[in-house]
Design a protein around this motif. Structure first.
Motif, short mmCIF file in Angstrom:
data_model
loop_
_atom_site.label_atom_id
_atom_site.label_comp_id
_atom_site.label_asym_id
_atom_site.label_seq_id
_atom_site.Cartn_x
_atom_site.Cartn_y
_atom_site.Cartn_z
N ILE A 94 -57.52 91.86 58.85
CA ILE A 94 -58.92 92.30 58.99
C ILE A 94 -59.10 93.02 60.34
N ASP A 95 -58.54 92.42 61.41
CA ASP A 95 -58.69 93.03 62.74
C ASP A 95 -58.19 94.47 62.75
N PHE A 96 -57.04 94.69 62.08
CA PHE A 96 -56.49 96.05 62.07
C PHE A 96 -57.48 97.02 61.40
N PHE A 97 -57.95 96.64 60.21
CA PHE A 97 -58.82 97.59 59.49
C PHE A 97 -60.18 97.77 60.17
N VAL A 98 -60.68 96.70 60.78
CA VAL A 98 -61.93 96.83 61.53
C VAL A 98 -61.73 97.82 62.69
N GLY A 148 -51.35 107.70 55.43
CA GLY A 148 -51.48 107.59 56.89
C GLY A 148 -51.99 106.23 57.32
N ILE A 149 -53.05 105.77 56.66
CA ILE A 149 -53.64 104.46 57.01
C ILE A 149 -52.62 103.35 56.76
N LEU A 150 -51.94 103.41 55.59
CA LEU A 150 -51.02 102.32 55.25
C LEU A 150 -49.77 102.34 56.15
N ALA A 151 -49.34 103.54 56.55
CA ALA A 151 -48.18 103.62 57.46
C ALA A 151 -48.55 103.03 58.82
N SER A 152 -49.77 103.33 59.31
CA SER A 152 -50.19 102.75 60.59
C SER A 152 -50.31 101.24 60.47
N PHE A 153 -50.86 100.79 59.32
CA PHE A 153 -51.00 99.35 59.12
C PHE A 153 -49.63 98.67 59.19
N ALA A 154 -48.65 99.22 58.47
CA ALA A 154 -47.32 98.60 58.42
C ALA A 154 -46.69 98.55 59.81
N LYS A 155 -46.85 99.61 60.57
CA LYS A 155 -46.27 99.65 61.93
C LYS A 155 -46.96 98.66 62.85
N HIS A 156 -48.28 98.62 62.75
CA HIS A 156 -49.05 97.71 63.60
C HIS A 156 -48.75 96.26 63.22
N SER A 214 -43.65 96.00 62.43
CA SER A 214 -43.02 96.46 63.68
C SER A 214 -43.06 97.99 63.72
N LYS A 215 -42.82 98.54 64.92
CA LYS A 215 -42.90 100.00 65.08
C LYS A 215 -41.91 100.72 64.18
N GLU A 216 -40.81 100.02 63.86
CA GLU A 216 -39.75 100.64 63.04
C GLU A 216 -40.05 100.60 61.54
N THR A 217 -41.06 99.79 61.15
CA THR A 217 -41.32 99.60 59.72
C THR A 217 -41.74 100.91 59.04
N LYS A 218 -41.10 101.18 57.90
CA LYS A 218 -41.45 102.39 57.13
C LYS A 218 -42.12 101.95 55.84
N ILE A 219 -42.86 102.88 55.22
CA ILE A 219 -43.41 102.55 53.90
C ILE A 219 -42.89 103.56 52.88
N SER A 239 -51.61 106.28 40.66
CA SER A 239 -51.48 104.94 41.22
C SER A 239 -50.09 104.76 41.82
N VAL A 240 -50.02 103.92 42.84
CA VAL A 240 -48.72 103.65 43.47
C VAL A 240 -48.54 102.17 43.77
N GLU A 241 -47.29 101.80 43.89
CA GLU A 241 -46.92 100.48 44.39
C GLU A 241 -46.36 100.79 45.77
N VAL A 242 -46.75 100.03 46.78
CA VAL A 242 -46.32 100.36 48.14
C VAL A 242 -45.36 99.30 48.68
N ASP A 243 -44.21 99.78 49.15
CA ASP A 243 -43.21 98.88 49.74
C ASP A 243 -43.13 99.12 51.23
N VAL A 244 -42.73 98.08 51.99
CA VAL A 244 -42.39 98.28 53.41
C VAL A 244 -40.90 98.00 53.55
N SER A 245 -40.29 98.69 54.54
CA SER A 245 -38.86 98.42 54.77
C SER A 245 -38.74 96.96 55.22
#
Ligand code: PHE
Length: 338
Positions: free
Chosen positions: A117-121, A226-234, A237-242, A255-261
């Motif tokens: 929640i903090d991230f999205f706020v 963009g939003i989801l990539a920033s979320f995953a990194k935040h 970790s900084k290295e996390t990819k989506i 529609s998509v299914e989203v994975d993180v590394s």
């Protein structure tokens, strides 16, 4: 007579002063001022006195009566106060005495939820709430889920009546927001959802999602990514990819299914990611035109994206929890680890 009364008065005064219980005081009051009390008898005897004596003695007796009554009352309140003080002292509980209490703390799932929640706020989303008990209209109809869709069946959804059910997805909250608010919309809605699943290591009949919805002019899938990539990194970790994989939800198109590394092996392949290097954490897509127009938003003017994050899943990934049932059990031994 005068002397007799004055003697009686002084004796009674002395007795009142020495008495220390309410019971004794009541007895004495009856003895002196009661129906057959000493002073009462004197008062009654007035009729035998001469006419000249009667008013004088009568006045003295009455004054004595008033004076003694006041003394009795004063003593009664003093005794009452004393008894209350003693009682309070006896019953005093020192709440700091027990040093064996255990301090509670935030459940790991709630801790993760707050962090998300903090991230999205911080990105300008507002937090909304939506009912857990829903209607077919919000949970299915308005989300473009057809009447014959398998999700609507008894074995998948907890129905309360034919029309009322426990929401199976926080997506119902998208509709409630779009009905009430005109774009631009930028909201999240976290909460519990329910599906009629047998509990096992990977399923629980209740779990938690966090819905996200953005609707405005010119919103594209790039914004979603963009939003989801920033979320995953935040969040991880900084290295996390989506990565996006094509999928299908009736209320988003595409529609998509989203994975993180994989946060454990960094993508090399391990037990957590089942040697794929990727972990699925959410479903998302561009809001279906039908859903927008159903809510009175012109799909030729506005576009939007939506996503639904599985909170239990990311909690399990972060903490290495390998049984979905355990966080629901409230077992102190489990909770103490966080
Ligand atoms: N509601 C979907 C689910 O429960 C997730 C989702 C939300 C997909 C928003 C797309 C957009 O699986």
């Amino acid at each position: 007579m005068e002397q007799k009364i004055s003697k009686l008065k002084n004796e009674v005064k002395a007795k009142i002063a020495s008495i220390s219980s309410a019971k004794e005081l009541t007895d004495l009051k009856v003895e002196v001022l009661g129906k057959n009390g000493e002073l009462t008898l004197i008062l009654r005897g007035l009729k035998d006195l001469s006419e000249s004596e009667r008013p004088i003695v009568g006045k003295i007796v009455n004054e004595a009566r008033v004076e003694l009554e006041a003394l009795f009352n004063e003593k009664f309140s003093a005794l009452e106060r004393k008894e209350l003080d003693e009682k309070l002292l006896k019953e005093k509980v020192d709440i700091t005495v027990d040093k064996n209490y255990t301090l509670g703390k935030v459940h790991p799932l709630n801790a993760i939820k707050r962090k998300v929640i903090d991230f999205f706020v911080s990105m300008g989303f507002i937090v909304t709430d939506s009912p857990e008990i829903e209607t077919q209209y919000y949970n299915f109809d308005m989300l473009n889920i057809p009447a014959d869709h398998p999700a609507r069946e008894m074995q998948d959804t907890f129905f309360i009546t034919d029309d009322i059910l426990l929401r199976t997805q926080t997506s119902a909250g998208q509709i409630r927001t779009m009905e009430k608010t005109k774009p631009p919309i930028k909201m999240i809605s976290p909460g519990r959802v329910f599906r009629s699943d047998e509990a096992d290591a990977t399923h629980t009949p209740c779990f938690h999602q966090l819905e996200g919805l953005v609707v405005d002019k010119g919103i594209t899938m790039c914004d979603l990514k963009g939003i989801l990539a920033s979320f995953a990194k935040h969040f991880f970790s900084k290295e996390t990819k989506i990565r996006f994989r094509p999928s299908h939800f009736p209320f988003t198109e595409p529609s998509v299914e989203v994975d993180v590394s994989c946060v454990h092996c960094g993508g090399e392949g391990c037990n957590v990611c089942k040697h794929t290097g990727w972990i699925e954490i959410l479903g998302a897509g561009m809001v279906n035109r039908k859903v927008l127009s159903g809510c009175g938003i012109d799909p030729d003017v506005y576009t939007g994206f939506a996503f639904g994050i599985g909170l239990d899943r990311i909690t399990a990934i972060i903490h290495g929890i390998n049984d979905a049932r355990v966080p629901f059990e409230g077992d102190i031994r489990f909770l103490k680890q966080f």
